[in-house]
Design a protein around this motif. Structure first.
Motif, PDB file in Angstrom:
ATOM      1  N   VAL A   1     -36.749   6.046   8.187  1.00  0.00           N
ATOM      2  CA  VAL A   1     -36.106   5.492   9.375  1.00  0.00           C
ATOM      3  C   VAL A   1     -34.916   6.350   9.786  1.00  0.00           C
ATOM      4  O   VAL A   1     -34.709   6.632  10.972  1.00  0.00           O
ATOM      5  N   LYS A   2     -34.123   6.760   8.813  1.00  0.00           N
ATOM      6  CA  LYS A   2     -32.958   7.588   9.106  1.00  0.00           C
ATOM      7  C   LYS A   2     -33.363   8.920   9.734  1.00  0.00           C
ATOM      8  O   LYS A   2     -32.722   9.403  10.683  1.00  0.00           O
ATOM      9  N   LEU A   3     -34.427   9.509   9.208  1.00  0.00           N
ATOM     10  CA  LEU A   3     -34.917  10.765   9.775  1.00  0.00           C
ATOM     11  C   LEU A   3     -35.337  10.586  11.228  1.00  0.00           C
ATOM     12  O   LEU A   3     -35.030  11.421  12.090  1.00  0.00           O
ATOM     13  N   GLU A   4     -36.042   9.503  11.496  1.00  0.00           N
ATOM     14  CA  GLU A   4     -36.508   9.247  12.852  1.00  0.00           C
ATOM     15  C   GLU A   4     -35.339   9.033  13.816  1.00  0.00           C
ATOM     16  O   GLU A   4     -35.387   9.451  14.977  1.00  0.00           O
ATOM     17  N   VAL A   5     -34.285   8.368  13.337  1.00  0.00           N
ATOM     18  CA  VAL A   5     -33.105   8.140  14.176  1.00  0.00           C
ATOM     19  C   VAL A   5     -32.493   9.473  14.607  1.00  0.00           C
ATOM     20  O   VAL A   5     -32.175   9.679  15.786  1.00  0.00           O
ATOM     21  N   ILE A   6     -32.343  10.384  13.663  1.00  0.00           N
ATOM     22  CA  ILE A   6     -31.737  11.684  13.966  1.00  0.00           C
ATOM     23  C   ILE A   6     -32.645  12.503  14.873  1.00  0.00           C
ATOM     24  O   ILE A   6     -32.194  13.145  15.834  1.00  0.00           O
ATOM     25  N   LYS A   7     -33.943  12.498  14.574  1.00  0.00           N
ATOM     26  CA  LYS A   7     -34.886  13.278  15.383  1.00  0.00           C
ATOM     27  C   LYS A   7     -34.950  12.780  16.820  1.00  0.00           C
ATOM     28  O   LYS A   7     -35.062  13.566  17.755  1.00  0.00           O
ATOM     29  N   LYS A   8     -34.890  11.469  17.005  1.00  0.00           N
ATOM     30  CA  LYS A   8     -34.931  10.910  18.360  1.00  0.00           C
ATOM     31  C   LYS A   8     -33.613  11.144  19.094  1.00  0.00           C
ATOM     32  O   LYS A   8     -33.593  11.233  20.324  1.00  0.00           O
ATOM     33  N   SER A   9     -32.524  11.238  18.331  1.00  0.00           N
ATOM     34  CA  SER A   9     -31.232  11.509  18.959  1.00  0.00           C
ATOM     35  C   SER A   9     -31.172  12.936  19.499  1.00  0.00           C
ATOM     36  O   SER A   9     -30.591  13.187  20.561  1.00  0.00           O
ATOM     37  N   TYR A  10     -31.765  13.875  18.743  1.00  0.00           N
ATOM     38  CA  TYR A  10     -31.818  15.271  19.166  1.00  0.00           C
ATOM     39  C   TYR A  10     -33.258  15.777  19.043  1.00  0.00           C
ATOM     40  O   TYR A  10     -33.598  16.538  18.141  1.00  0.00           O
ATOM     41  N   PRO A  11     -34.132  15.362  19.973  1.00  0.00           N
ATOM     42  CA  PRO A  11     -35.531  15.810  19.913  1.00  0.00           C
ATOM     43  C   PRO A  11     -35.647  17.291  20.261  1.00  0.00           C
ATOM     44  O   PRO A  11     -34.985  17.768  21.184  1.00  0.00           O
ATOM     45  N   GLN A  12     -36.468  18.002  19.516  1.00  0.00           N
ATOM     46  CA  GLN A  12     -36.662  19.426  19.782  1.00  0.00           C
ATOM     47  C   GLN A  12     -37.634  19.587  20.952  1.00  0.00           C
ATOM     48  O   GLN A  12     -38.832  19.370  20.811  1.00  0.00           O
TER      49      GLN A  12
END
Length: 210
Positions: free
Chosen positions: A188-199
């Motif tokens: 969940v934490k990984l997804e939060v960060i990835k969605k905050s800064y999507p490549q």
């Protein structure tokens, strides 16, 4: 005195041994593989689908010409400056982002630390990096540019992850791998960060005439 015949050596078993050794070396030998940029190509958009209009300020244009010169936003730039320029663009936070999840409307970026320039990107989830290279561009230069752009996202993800969870995004990814990708809290934490800064890095078809 009768002449003794020299006994013949059975070569059949030798051939079997050689074959087994060949299989052994093929199985156990490691092969060097050229490294590259791991990217998933986007699927072709169906002709009946209307594409959303993208504001020009949300596009960060990166061009590599046939002489391996780097142009960013129509200005020549040194490779060493590309990562910082990309960070500044992605993290600008000058407007409203795209809706996330079940939200009907987008929100301002409350974690961005950029200048909030109205002439630059609205939100990290709207910021698009468009890379265009000439057909004569060296592959090594293209890969280096891509790595610098990915490093920009890494900087931003590390910063936000450190602020929210007390560890870098790199460490969070490693912890998730160490859990054999079974730790749902880390997921969940990984997804939060990835969605905050999507490549969001897209390749533009080579112009061929640059």
């Amino acid at each position: 005195m009768a002449r003794r015949e020299t006994p013949e050596i059975n070569a059949g078993s030798m051939a079997d041994i050689a074959f087994l050794l060949l299989i052994f070396f093929l199985v156990t030998t490691t092969m060097d593989v050229d490294s590259g940029v791991s990217k998933k190509l986007a699927e072709k958009t169906p002709p009946d689908v209307e594409l959303p209009k993208i504001k020009e300020r949300n596009i960060f244009q990166v061009l590599i010409n046939r002489n391996n010169q780097l142009f960013v936003e129509d200005q020549i730039m040194e490779l060493k400056d590309l990562k910082d320029a990309a960070v500044k663009f992605i993290d600008n936070g000058g407007g409203i982002g795209n809706p996330v999840g079940d939200a009907k409307e987008g929100k301002e970026c409350d974690y961005c630390k950029g200048e909030r320039d109205p002439e630059s990107s609205d939100h990290p989830n709207k910021a698009i990096i468009a890379v265009e290279s000439d057909r004569a561009t060296e592959y090594g230069m293209y890969v280096t540019v891509q790595n610098e752009l990915l490093a920009a996202y890494r900087v931003l993800r590390d910063r936000l992850c450190q602020e929210k969870y007390g560890i870098s995004f790199t460490e969070l990814e490693q912890a998730f791998k160490d859990s054999q990708r079974k730790d749902d809290d880390l997921r969940v934490k990984l997804e939060v960060i990835k969605k905050s800064y999507p490549q969001i890095i897209t390749d533009v078809d080579p112009a061929g005439g640059q």
